[in-house]
Write a protein that holds these residues in place. Structure first.
Motif, PDB file in Angstrom:
ATOM      1  N   GLN A  49       0.824  -1.208   0.000  1.00 60.96           N
ATOM      2  CA  GLN A  49       0.000   0.000   0.000  1.00 60.96           C
ATOM      3  C   GLN A  49       0.860   1.262   0.000  1.00 60.96           C
ATOM      4  N   LEU A  50       2.015   1.211   0.650  1.00 55.49           N
ATOM      5  CA  LEU A  50       2.904   2.375   0.687  1.00 55.49           C
ATOM      6  C   LEU A  50       3.342   2.778  -0.719  1.00 55.49           C
ATOM      7  N   PHE A  51       3.620   1.797  -1.576  1.00 58.73           N
ATOM      8  CA  PHE A  51       3.980   2.104  -2.964  1.00 58.73           C
ATOM      9  C   PHE A  51       2.818   2.763  -3.701  1.00 58.73           C
ATOM     10  N   LYS A  52       1.613   2.258  -3.488  1.00 58.74           N
ATOM     11  CA  LYS A  52       0.434   2.838  -4.137  1.00 58.74           C
ATOM     12  C   LYS A  52       0.257   4.292  -3.707  1.00 58.74           C
ATOM     13  N   GLU A  53       0.333   4.544  -2.413  1.00 55.51           N
ATOM     14  CA  GLU A  53       0.145   5.903  -1.910  1.00 55.51           C
ATOM     15  C   GLU A  53       1.257   6.835  -2.392  1.00 55.51           C
ATOM     16  N   GLU A  56       0.393   7.694  -5.948  1.00 55.30           N
ATOM     17  CA  GLU A  56      -0.728   8.636  -5.968  1.00 55.30           C
ATOM     18  C   GLU A  56      -0.248  10.060  -5.671  1.00 55.30           C
ATOM     19  N   ARG A  57       0.672  10.185  -4.725  1.00 55.37           N
ATOM     20  CA  ARG A  57       1.220  11.498  -4.387  1.00 55.37           C
ATOM     21  C   ARG A  57       2.023  12.077  -5.551  1.00 55.37           C
ATOM     22  N   ILE A  58       2.845  11.237  -6.145  1.00 55.68           N
ATOM     23  CA  ILE A  58       3.710  11.690  -7.238  1.00 55.68           C
ATOM     24  C   ILE A  58       2.890  12.133  -8.448  1.00 55.68           C
ATOM     25  N   PHE A  59       1.880  11.354  -8.806  1.00 59.45           N
ATOM     26  CA  PHE A  59       1.075  11.662  -9.994  1.00 59.45           C
ATOM     27  C   PHE A  59      -0.148  12.522  -9.685  1.00 59.45           C
ATOM     28  N   ASP A  60      -0.421  12.741  -8.401  1.00 58.38           N
ATOM     29  CA  ASP A  60      -1.585  13.503  -7.966  1.00 58.38           C
ATOM     30  C   ASP A  60      -2.866  12.932  -8.567  1.00 58.38           C
ATOM     31  N   LYS A  61      -2.984  11.595  -8.448  1.00 59.10           N
ATOM     32  CA  LYS A  61      -4.151  10.872  -8.954  1.00 59.10           C
ATOM     33  C   LYS A  61      -4.484   9.755  -7.983  1.00 59.10           C
ATOM     34  N   LYS A  62      -5.775   9.440  -7.876  1.00 52.20           N
ATOM     35  CA  LYS A  62      -6.192   8.253  -7.156  1.00 52.20           C
ATOM     36  C   LYS A  62      -5.954   7.056  -8.066  1.00 52.20           C
ATOM     37  N   LEU A  63      -5.397   5.989  -7.498  1.00 46.08           N
ATOM     38  CA  LEU A  63      -5.066   4.804  -8.286  1.00 46.08           C
ATOM     39  C   LEU A  63      -5.728   3.569  -7.714  1.00 46.08           C
ATOM     40  N   GLU A  93       4.065   5.953 -16.916  1.00 46.36           N
ATOM     41  CA  GLU A  93       2.660   6.276 -17.154  1.00 46.36           C
ATOM     42  C   GLU A  93       2.348   6.112 -18.634  1.00 46.36           C
ATOM     43  N   THR A  94       1.317   5.313 -18.924  1.00 41.24           N
ATOM     44  CA  THR A  94       0.858   5.109 -20.290  1.00 41.24           C
ATOM     45  C   THR A  94      -0.654   5.250 -20.287  1.00 41.24           C
ATOM     46  N   GLY A  95      -1.128   6.378 -20.780  1.00 43.01           N
ATOM     47  CA  GLY A  95      -2.571   6.619 -20.769  1.00 43.01           C
ATOM     48  C   GLY A  95      -3.089   6.643 -19.347  1.00 43.01           C
ATOM     49  N   GLU A  96      -4.085   5.796 -19.062  1.00 41.07           N
ATOM     50  CA  GLU A  96      -4.672   5.768 -17.723  1.00 41.07           C
ATOM     51  C   GLU A  96      -3.976   4.770 -16.794  1.00 41.07           C
ATOM     52  N   PHE A  97      -2.898   4.142 -17.260  1.00 36.00           N
ATOM     53  CA  PHE A  97      -2.195   3.137 -16.463  1.00 36.00           C
ATOM     54  C   PHE A  97      -0.829   3.630 -16.009  1.00 36.00           C
ATOM     55  N   ILE A  98      -0.434   3.152 -14.838  1.00 39.82           N
ATOM     56  CA  ILE A  98       0.903   3.423 -14.303  1.00 39.82           C
ATOM     57  C   ILE A  98       1.528   2.093 -13.918  1.00 39.82           C
ATOM     58  N   LYS A  99       2.665   1.808 -14.538  1.00 39.93           N
ATOM     59  CA  LYS A  99       3.411   0.596 -14.210  1.00 39.93           C
ATOM     60  C   LYS A  99       4.474   0.972 -13.189  1.00 39.93           C
ATOM     61  N   LEU A 100       4.557   0.183 -12.126  1.00 45.96           N
ATOM     62  CA  LEU A 100       5.507   0.444 -11.051  1.00 45.96           C
ATOM     63  C   LEU A 100       6.388  -0.774 -10.836  1.00 45.96           C
ATOM     64  N   ARG A 101       7.677  -0.541 -10.807  1.00 42.34           N
ATOM     65  CA  ARG A 101       8.638  -1.552 -10.349  1.00 42.34           C
ATOM     66  C   ARG A 101       9.330  -0.928  -9.159  1.00 42.34           C
ATOM     67  N   LEU A 117       0.748  -2.887 -11.559  1.00 38.27           N
ATOM     68  CA  LEU A 117       0.092  -2.043 -12.531  1.00 38.27           C
ATOM     69  C   LEU A 117      -1.112  -1.394 -11.849  1.00 38.27           C
ATOM     70  N   PHE A 118      -1.220  -0.074 -12.010  1.00 33.49           N
ATOM     71  CA  PHE A 118      -2.314   0.686 -11.441  1.00 33.49           C
ATOM     72  C   PHE A 118      -3.089   1.376 -12.548  1.00 33.49           C
ATOM     73  N   LYS A 119      -4.356   1.616 -12.260  1.00 34.25           N
ATOM     74  CA  LYS A 119      -5.211   2.360 -13.187  1.00 34.25           C
ATOM     75  C   LYS A 119      -5.721   3.595 -12.460  1.00 34.25           C
ATOM     76  N   ALA A 120      -5.666   4.734 -13.147  1.00 37.39           N
ATOM     77  CA  ALA A 120      -6.201   5.969 -12.581  1.00 37.39           C
ATOM     78  C   ALA A 120      -7.719   5.830 -12.459  1.00 37.39           C
ATOM     79  N   CYS A 121      -8.242   6.281 -11.332  1.00 36.99           N
ATOM     80  CA  CYS A 121      -9.698   6.194 -11.147  1.00 36.99           C
ATOM     81  C   CYS A 121     -10.278   7.528 -10.753  1.00 36.99           C
TER      82      CYS A 121
END
Length: 121
Positions: A49-53, A56-63, A93-101, A117-121
């Motif tokens: 969850q820490l990676f997700k948050e 979200e902070r970096i991209f300023d988007k809910k994921l 970031e590719t379109g509405e998706f964010i790939k994280l490693r 892989l996250f999707k902007a919501c």
């Protein structure tokens, strides 16, 4: 933040698609009363969850998490031993998706490796 008061962001450094975020984890947070009394261990799902948050902070988007691949917990993160956690991420970031490693580590070494892989919501 899903766990209020669990951590504070000390620093975030961005360079291209790479991010390094330093967190200070609250060793006295309620989560450690049940996981585990006398021997605090940060739950793996919380580390994820820490990676997700952070993203979200970096991209300023809910994921929303779409997929998590190659999730490897390699060590226990005990905040009473060292409450600093470093998240090293490559974010694409590719379109509405964010790939994280990413790799989460402390002074003792790597705690978690993750590809997700996250999707902007």
């Amino acid at each position: 933040m899903i766990l209020e008061g669990f951590y504070e962001v000390s620093n975030t450094a961005l360079a291209g698609d790479d991010a390094i975020t330093t967190l200070k984890v609250n060793k006295d947070h309620d989560i450690y009363r049940g996981h585990f009394p006398g021997r605090p261990v940060t739950p793996g799902v919380v580390l994820m969850q820490l990676f997700k948050e952070d993203a979200e902070r970096i991209f300023d988007k809910k994921l929303q998490l779409v997929r998590a691949d190659n999730v490897k917990f390699t060590a226990v993160f005990d905040p009473t031993q060292d409450n600093e956690l470093i998240l090293e991420s490559n974010l694409t970031e590719t379109g509405e998706f964010i790939k994280l490693r990413g790799v989460a580590k402390n002074k003792n070494g790597i705690v978690l490796k993750i590809s997700s892989l996250f999707k902007a919501c």
